[in-house]
Design an enzyme around this catalytic site. Structure first.
Site, PDB file in Angstrom:
ATOM      1  N   LYS A  22       0.602  -1.227   0.049  1.00  0.00           N
ATOM      2  CA  LYS A  22      -0.053  -0.096  -0.074  1.00  0.00           C
ATOM      3  C   LYS A  22       0.867   1.388  -0.002  1.00  0.00           C
ATOM      4  O   LYS A  22       0.676   1.974  -0.848  1.00  0.00           O
ATOM      5  CB  LYS A  22      -0.627  -0.181   1.295  1.00  0.00           C
ATOM      6  CG  LYS A  22      -1.875   1.008   1.342  1.00  0.00           C
ATOM      7  CD  LYS A  22      -3.008   0.947   2.431  1.00  0.00           C
ATOM      8  CE  LYS A  22      -3.713  -0.439   2.353  1.00  0.00           C
ATOM      9  NZ  LYS A  22      -4.617  -0.694   3.524  1.00  0.00           N
ATOM     10  N   ARG A  92      -2.937   2.990   8.811  1.00  0.00           N
ATOM     11  CA  ARG A  92      -3.198   1.564   8.170  1.00  0.00           C
ATOM     12  C   ARG A  92      -1.947   0.731   7.935  1.00  0.00           C
ATOM     13  O   ARG A  92      -0.938   1.304   7.568  1.00  0.00           O
ATOM     14  CB  ARG A  92      -3.502   1.664   6.741  1.00  0.00           C
ATOM     15  CG  ARG A  92      -5.023   2.524   6.374  1.00  0.00           C
ATOM     16  CD  ARG A  92      -5.544   2.777   4.856  1.00  0.00           C
ATOM     17  NE  ARG A  92      -6.858   2.797   4.766  1.00  0.00           N
ATOM     18  CZ  ARG A  92      -7.284   4.120   4.522  1.00  0.00           C
ATOM     19  NH1 ARG A  92      -6.407   5.160   4.430  1.00  0.00           N
ATOM     20  NH2 ARG A  92      -8.658   4.173   4.467  1.00  0.00           N
ATOM     21  N   GLY A 101      -5.566 -10.536   8.849  1.00  0.00           N
ATOM     22  CA  GLY A 101      -5.217 -11.266   9.994  1.00  0.00           C
ATOM     23  C   GLY A 101      -4.603 -10.108  10.745  1.00  0.00           C
ATOM     24  O   GLY A 101      -4.536 -10.152  12.137  1.00  0.00           O
ATOM     25  N   MET A 103      -3.892  -6.073  12.048  1.00  0.00           N
ATOM     26  CA  MET A 103      -4.666  -4.795  12.430  1.00  0.00           C
ATOM     27  C   MET A 103      -4.685  -4.147  10.994  1.00  0.00           C
ATOM     28  O   MET A 103      -3.742  -3.966  10.331  1.00  0.00           O
ATOM     29  CB  MET A 103      -3.868  -3.994  13.360  1.00  0.00           C
ATOM     30  CG  MET A 103      -4.928  -3.006  14.315  1.00  0.00           C
ATOM     31  SD  MET A 103      -3.979  -1.769  15.006  1.00  0.00           S
ATOM     32  CE  MET A 103      -3.854  -0.497  13.684  1.00  0.00           C
ATOM     33  N   ARG A 336      -3.971  -0.662  -6.692  1.00  0.00           N
ATOM     34  CA  ARG A 336      -3.376  -1.771  -6.988  1.00  0.00           C
ATOM     35  C   ARG A 336      -4.042  -2.597  -8.244  1.00  0.00           C
ATOM     36  O   ARG A 336      -5.071  -2.153  -8.724  1.00  0.00           O
ATOM     37  CB  ARG A 336      -3.680  -2.759  -5.611  1.00  0.00           C
ATOM     38  CG  ARG A 336      -5.233  -2.834  -5.406  1.00  0.00           C
ATOM     39  CD  ARG A 336      -5.321  -3.584  -3.873  1.00  0.00           C
ATOM     40  NE  ARG A 336      -6.659  -3.565  -3.896  1.00  0.00           N
ATOM     41  CZ  ARG A 336      -7.201  -4.084  -2.407  1.00  0.00           C
ATOM     42  NH1 ARG A 336      -6.252  -4.154  -1.675  1.00  0.00           N
ATOM     43  NH2 ARG A 336      -8.691  -3.926  -2.230  1.00  0.00           N
ATOM     44  N   HIS A 454     -12.714 -42.026  -5.925  1.00  0.00           N
ATOM     45  CA  HIS A 454     -13.210 -42.430  -7.434  1.00  0.00           C
ATOM     46  C   HIS A 454     -14.232 -41.420  -8.034  1.00  0.00           C
ATOM     47  O   HIS A 454     -13.931 -41.017  -9.142  1.00  0.00           O
ATOM     48  CB  HIS A 454     -13.865 -43.994  -6.968  1.00  0.00           C
ATOM     49  CG  HIS A 454     -14.338 -44.564  -8.535  1.00  0.00           C
ATOM     50  ND1 HIS A 454     -15.944 -44.263  -8.850  1.00  0.00           N
ATOM     51  CD2 HIS A 454     -13.749 -45.219  -9.448  1.00  0.00           C
ATOM     52  CE1 HIS A 454     -15.941 -44.813 -10.248  1.00  0.00           C
ATOM     53  NE2 HIS A 454     -14.664 -45.252 -10.521  1.00  0.00           N
ATOM     54  N   SER A 763       6.803 -42.852 -16.226  1.00  0.00           N
ATOM     55  CA  SER A 763       5.524 -42.120 -15.941  1.00  0.00           C
ATOM     56  C   SER A 763       5.274 -41.907 -14.406  1.00  0.00           C
ATOM     57  O   SER A 763       5.058 -43.020 -14.021  1.00  0.00           O
ATOM     58  CB  SER A 763       4.390 -42.405 -16.953  1.00  0.00           C
ATOM     59  OG  SER A 763       3.454 -41.792 -16.666  1.00  0.00           O
ATOM     60  N   CYS A 830       1.600 -38.878 -14.970  1.00  0.00           N
ATOM     61  CA  CYS A 830       0.202 -38.892 -15.202  1.00  0.00           C
ATOM     62  C   CYS A 830      -0.601 -38.937 -14.185  1.00  0.00           C
ATOM     63  O   CYS A 830      -1.849 -39.226 -14.307  1.00  0.00           O
ATOM     64  CB  CYS A 830       0.087 -40.362 -16.175  1.00  0.00           C
ATOM     65  SG  CYS A 830       0.400 -41.665 -15.163  1.00  0.00           S
ATOM     66  N   TYR A 850       6.914 -34.429 -20.544  1.00  0.00           N
ATOM     67  CA  TYR A 850       5.382 -33.893 -20.587  1.00  0.00           C
ATOM     68  C   TYR A 850       4.857 -34.458 -19.286  1.00  0.00           C
ATOM     69  O   TYR A 850       5.391 -34.967 -18.509  1.00  0.00           O
ATOM     70  CB  TYR A 850       4.729 -34.855 -21.680  1.00  0.00           C
ATOM     71  CG  TYR A 850       4.850 -36.423 -21.564  1.00  0.00           C
ATOM     72  CD1 TYR A 850       3.496 -37.002 -20.708  1.00  0.00           C
ATOM     73  CD2 TYR A 850       5.577 -37.385 -21.916  1.00  0.00           C
ATOM     74  CE1 TYR A 850       3.475 -38.056 -20.226  1.00  0.00           C
ATOM     75  CE2 TYR A 850       5.595 -38.727 -21.637  1.00  0.00           C
ATOM     76  CZ  TYR A 850       4.569 -39.183 -20.746  1.00  0.00           C
ATOM     77  OH  TYR A 850       4.466 -40.468 -20.372  1.00  0.00           O
TER      78      TYR A 850
END
Lengths: 873, 873
Positions: A22, A92, A101, A103, A336, A454, A763, A830, A850
């Site tokens: 800020k 601030r 979380g 102040m 921002r 599943h 894999s 995979c 990959y």
């Protein structure tokens, strides 16, 4: 000496770590000449110094604050605590990363018994001044001095009762003076000292409270969850107050430079005349669309639009701004980069490239891969969803939105769907036998099972909406009802599922179809131009494969062969195979399966053309295929003359305490080589036939699952190669094929150098690898993992994002060892992680060739793979 | 040029790798002047050369063979193929390590149509000569030339039929000449050439056949199993024949220098007059005790005794010898270190030290740690066992021998034992609820489960005989019968179990009690003087702990707290805890358990005095404690007013698909911290009280199971430390304690550096670590592992001997990482492997501080730990 305080005209946006996010943006806006109420920032270093000295603020830093305060008084031509023209400030917090979380904000600091009079005079509103004062005392008492808020509330409510009014706003200035009196008494009683009338004392206390709040419990937990280092500290911004509530020529607003919903290039925001930001937050008044500001404040609005343009050009991104108008003068309070939907992200990124503000790489980085999932699935109409009755929340197991009538068995779901109904399949949990019901349903709801159960895995594979592990609902499959919070829904009742949030609603909510706009295609093509990692898909059917190719898949990384066995006309054959007493009986049953399997593979090859296709040999424990109910056993028994006792015995013999660690994977091929032979024959013959019929040069990649050692790999490889060579000889074909293995056991990874002697590719099956490395079964530990996440022990969903410290270590080790033995070994992944952006980046860094993921995650993986390249340049 | 052939007078016993074991010993005996029929050895290098050249024997080597053959003819004053005085030789393989699977022996090589006459003349036994000749042709045809043996048999049987005789020995010389004619025809038909009459040709073919057999399938498999390198090659010994069947002044024998049964110092062996070794093997005649040789051949016997003494002194170990007497002259054919029972090994080793032949380290190396297990348990009387009716064979799950009446429930077993009966508990498989029945029984028999199933682990812990996984028997717990091969045994019938072999017998077999002789104690004390690795025990009760101390345990490495919960008076409390809805109810139930747990620990501390005691927090999944049967549920429900539905729901809720990877270990402590608190309190308060009452300074080691990451370890450690400190404060005690963890998940090992931040010790739980690293559940994979072993995929029982390539890699990694973080971290192992000699050596090399094993394996571990030091000097 180190500098601990910066005036807004001393900093810049690049000083985030010193001034906080800020503060850095306030300094930047000041620097480029935008109208920002003057002020200064106490740095994160001051915070660190405060903590290091045992929560004591150094006198030298106090002096520096006072110097900047004096400068502020001079610039503003006001004085702290002045009875006529008091300087009021906001205080601030502002850490380098946005961090709830701590102040947050104290407004109107500087008010005391004198200054309140000055404020009344200045605003011409005595009630406002005293209301501000009482709010300030309460906030200071509560947030800074930790006096319980409820005690202040009691006094306030008492005054309301005394005055005989219902709403806060009905209290008069005189009433509020009474409240202030009560507040001050409370303050004295609780803390043993008077409420500080000295504004400098107020200021120091507020600054220290912000510093302290860096280490409060919520903030620590948040940092742990978000992996923000604990030693960054927070800055504190002290800024002269401006008053949007100074009359009808004043006001306050928040706005975006473009639409955060769809990315359209136009100011998008809200404005409220004669008000402070706090009023909006408190919900006392409803803000108006920003367009009304254009009407009522045409000149200021023009100014604002110009400012917004400057900011966007300067930051080269869509901005989210807060501003105040005081007596027709615009003040910027914050800017921002704006949060946005996936659709907006794509459009803004593409537009900014076209406007010449950013390059394509930057555009690719601007889209959150995880978020584009939203674009690929239907979603609820936002307003309709807001008004719907939410009845439960489960795990967001597969994204999208769906509504339909609830059915409790696969057969019922199929019948209803065949009847033209939209269906939601509801199960305690699903099993492979529910597959047809899942195909027929719009969405799936289960009471048990986690993100990789599943139901979740299969639904994601189908791109179908699924809410899993919704433990609040009680499913009675016998009664065909679900009960939640005492209310019962029966078969045929409508519910709606939001698979992206896990929310379950009563009734029907309208859905909106996905639209893959030209911008989406464009940005994906840029991503493809950047990435080096190939993206394959996990697909078991031609339909899945086709869908995946549409999403840009370049091959199949995992084709599971077992799903094919569950189809109604095939399962008797596999069951006969399982209960066979001799190898010959087993071979006879397998011969019956061969044409089906070959047909499956031909269908897939035809869709994939010459793209690589990795086919995994049979993996699941055989008992999964056995009939479990009396009726199913009877049917099988009658049809094929298999004695019932034999079926019962098979169920008992094949029962396992821990099937995950049991008779599955290549252990099936070792104990029943004829299964691997049949499957190899189907794979190779299908490839030969497709080549003959269509001319496609298929190079099947035959994958052996669950390998733990070289001798095992060799044993199964030998079977596969012998069979494949026989097929080639029979058909006079010179087709090529590869034989490789899944690395999905810790031992497989640890001895990858030995295994690579016999494997042409690896894999990584990171689902199982994660389960075994952690000793966490994904089917059983949903609840535990929740507790672990709540207690901050797990930072990530280990089945969603690859655990780099543990599982990742094994993956890297296996890559290195595999390459040491066979330099050209092909490496892929995979597991479910193959579609997770952070895991994709890990795969890129680990040197994989990959990633393979479910069709609907292919675009996510493509984008993540491009970002990985850019990030690691 | 390299030397490929050595005469017996050119080598020595140290040339094992060149001459093979047999050849080296023949050379050695020759060297020290013992009467060895002369001969030569073709080296392993010649074999390697043969293989390298594609199964071709180099002409230079052939020349060298012929040179040595000429020398042999000269020494023996005989000639190859001579019609009057033919040289006959034996050809024997002899690799550096004893290796079945290769071609073994060809006798009487050199026989042809001429030489057979010479042999007849020389032995005065025409029938013998022709029988030798026909045997030689058959063996040569079969073994060297690979003509099927059955074809020779057909000719031989045809001749018997033709001659009208039943037994081989009834064939006359003339009959045998007919057989030889038939054999030669067969040879020609099969191979297209005549049976070679040229002895040199026979010799070369035989040598090459031995070389070839190095790479036959059985030999390769054997080497793989025994980890013998494939590139050693085999030697071939060519030795002049001597004839023990040359008349009544001849004979053959085998003998040991001391008793291989009990180690007594006296010649022990058998002798047969007028016979060749082959006759003994063929079982045609029964050999006599060696004492008869002393009577019938007093001079030769004296010679032999002297030779035996020389050999024993020379080799400094008990010798196993083969010899032949030809015309009152002694010839030594072989000597090697003799195999022996554990009892003999101990006595021989101690005696040899006392005789000054070896030192104590050598003595300690002479005893196989695995074998001394025999000494710690009862065993069957050997003769009685031979005569008993064997009905099945299971896994030798826990050594020892037992007989008793069969009972099928723990309660029945207890009742019968209380009645004074000897009991065998028979179960499909055991569970923790069978504990009392197992205690009451002499032995345990299960139809399912492997070497590390519950039954096996618990029985070994108790030192109680157990045969597990005996799948041939069908157990009907309902009918209280077992059925095997159609025969049924009912409750109360006697059976006998040999837990060292897995054999199950009908009826009672007498047992012999173990006797830990003074020699045993002596050699163990030598071992203790050498070893550096500490040996602890796994013990859950004071009785176990006491037993272990008697066996030399130096502490407890694993005290499982859950076994304590299964006792009848306690289990209701744990069950109430499990079904509790609130933390308060749970705490109330736990308060009820506290005094019991504290009492347990006090009992153990009192036995252990100041030895270290590691106590593991609750580990198993909670559902193990729930009542499963309707009746048990009803009882609990009635007694404590817990609704039945609640118990049923708990059983459903706690059901897990893979309990091994489920809600257990420290996950219990994370989800229910109050359990860890209660247990910590019991551990610490017990230590404080024992210190007060007995003055023992106990330093409990509190062990957190199944840890996967640092944050988890810290969370549980914080609970333990907070509770312990509270206890100390309450009691005003300054007692010390350690907090550490099991490393039993792959991730725990991989991130041991992070975990060590919060752990003062690691104990490797290699049972679970093996299961997870391999993905092999020990409860489910017994059958699979058997197939894997048969197919040569697994070389060792992975649950018996630590897998060094995979699991061992993790252990080493964790040791290194743990020490990197905390240099003085204490490292131990408490899995089953802690009592396996090869694994103990691995632990020594990995730098562990101690191993912990079941009480009955403590002596084994002590000995193995000493051997590890000696081997790795």
């Amino acid at each position: 000496m180190a500098k601990f305080v910066y005036s807004f005209n001393e900093g810049s946006k690049d000083m985030k770590y010193v001034l906080g996010g800020k503060g850095a943006n306030l300094a930047e806006m000041t620097k480029i000449g935008l109208p920002v109420p003057f002020g200064f920032t106490v740095t994160t270093d001051a915070c660190k110094d405060y903590i290091a000295k045992g929560n004591v603020i150094d006198p030298a830093i106090i002096d520096e604050v006072y110097e900047h305060l004096a400068e502020l008084e001079q610039v503003m031509e006001k004085k702290f605590g002045d009875i006529d023209n008091p300087l009021l400030v906001s205080v601030r917090s502002g850490a380098p990363f946005s961090m709830p979380g701590m102040m947050d904000t104290i407004l109107n600091l500087g008010l005391n018994d004198d200054a309140v009079k000055g404020l009344a005079a200045k605003t011409g509103n005595e009630r406002f001044a005293y209301d501000s004062y009482r709010r300030f005392i309460q906030m200071f008492g509560d947030v800074v001095m930790e006096v319980s808020k409820s005690k202040f509330d009691a006094i306030f409510d008492g005054q309301k009762k005394k005055a005989g009014v219902e709403y806060d706003v009905d209290l008069t200035a005189e009433d509020l003076k009474e409240v202030i009196k009560g507040y001050k008494e409370l303050y004295k009683n609780e803390l043993g000292v008077d409420f500080p009338q000295e504004p400098k004392e107020q200021l120091l206390a507020a600054i220290q409270a912000v510093f302290r709040s860096w280490n409060n419990e919520r903030a620590i937990l948040y940092r742990k969850m978000e992996r923000i280092p604990d030693d960054l500290g927070t800055a504190v911004n002290v800024q002269a107050m401006v008053f949007g509530n100074s009359g009808d020529d004043s006001g306050t607003g928040v706005a975006f430079t473009r639409s955060p919903v769809n990315g359209e290039k136009a100011i998008f925001g809200e404005f409220l005349v004669n008000a402070q930001g706090e009023d909006v937050v408190a919900g006392i008044r409803t803000p108006k669309p920003i367009s009304e500001m254009a009407e009522s404040f045409p000149d200021v609005y023009k100014d604002f639009v110009k400012t917004a343009e400057i900011l966007e050009k300067h930051y080269k991104d869509m901005q989210d701004m807060e501003f105040t108008v005081e007596n027709n003068k615009l003040f910027m309070l914050q800017t921002r980069n704006g949060k946005r939907t996936a659709a907006a992200a794509v459009k803004v990124a593409v537009d900014l490239v076209e406007e010449g503000l950013i390059d394509k790489e930057t555009a690719v980085m601007r889209v959150d891969p995880e978020a584009i999932d939203q674009l690929l699935h239907p979603s609820f109409d936002a307003d309709a969803e807001k008004q719907a009755v939410k009845i439960a929340k489960g795990l967001p197991a597969s994204p999208g939105a769906a509504f339909g009538k609830i059915y409790f068995t696969a057969a019922d779901a199929e019948a209803a769907a065949a009847n033209g109904d939209k269906v939601i399949l509801v199960r305690e949990e699903t099993s492979p036998e529910d597959l047809a019901g899942m195909v027929a349903a719009q969405g799936i709801l289960t009471a048990r099972g986690g993100m990789t159960s599943h139901a979740a895995v299969v639904a994601r594979g189908m791109g179908k909406c699924c809410v899993a592990g919704c433990s609040a609902i009680h499913v009675s499959e016998a009664d065909k009802t679900i009960t939640v919070d005492g209310k019962t829904y029966k078969e045929g009742d409508f519910i709606s599922l939001n698979g992206s949030t896990g929310d379950v609603y009563e009734g029907e909510i309208a859905t909106v179809a996905p639209e893959l706009s030209g911008d989406f295609a464009l940005i994906m093509s840029w991503a493809d131009g950047i990435r080096t990692l190939r993206v394959r898909t996990n697909a078991d059917t031609p339909a899945d494969a086709k869908q995946a190719i549409e999403f840009g898949a370049e091959g199949i990384g995992l084709c599971r062969t077992e799903h094919m066995f569950f189809e109604e006309e095939r399962i008797p054959a596999i069951r006969r195979m399982i209960v066979a007493d001799t190898e010959e009986e087993r071979r006879a049953a397998l011969d019956g399966l061969l044409p089906y399997q070959k047909g499956d593979f031909k269908g897939i090859y035809e869709v994939m053309e010459e793209r690589p296709v990795t086919i995994r040999l049979l993996d699941p424990p055989l008992h999964e295929f056995l009939p479990k109910t009396e009726a199913d056993m009877k049917e099988l028994s009658d049809k094929y003359g298999i004695p019932m006792e034999k079926l019962e015995k098979a169920n008992i013999d094949l029962h396992e305490f821990n099937p995950m660690l049991g008779h599955r994977g290549c252990r099936l091929a070792v104990t029943y080589p004829e299964i691997a032979e049949m499957q190899t024959r189907a794979i190779i013959e299908a490839a030969i036939e497709v080549k003959e019929e269509k001319g496609f040069d298929i190079v099947p990649e035959i994958m052996i699952p669950l390998t733990v050692m070289d001798t095992e790999m060799k044993y199964v490889r030998d079977i596969v190669v012998a069979t494949a060579e026989k097929c080639k000889e029979e058909k006079g074909s010179d087709i090529k094929y590869l034989v490789g293995t899944m690395i999905e056991t810790p031992r497989g990874a640890l001895t990858a150098d030995q295994i690579a002697e016999y494997a042409e590719f690896f894999s990584f099956g990171t689902n199982d690898l994660t389960q075994m490395t952690f000793g966490f079964s994904r089917d059983d530990t949903g609840k535990i993992i929740k507790v672990y996440e709540e207690k901050g022990i797990f930072k990530d969903d280990i089945f969603g994002t690859l655990d780099q410290d543990g599982v990742g270590q094994l993956v890297k080790m296996a890559c290195d060892k595999g390459k040491a033995t066979r330099s050209n070994i092909k490496l892929g992944i995979c597991g479910e992680h193959g579609g997770d952006p952070r895991s994709v980046e890990f795969c890129y860094k680990a040197g994989l060739n990959y990633v393979s993921c479910s069709p609907y995650r292919v675009p996510i993986a493509r984008l993540a793979a491009a970002q990985a390249v850019i990030k690691n340049k």
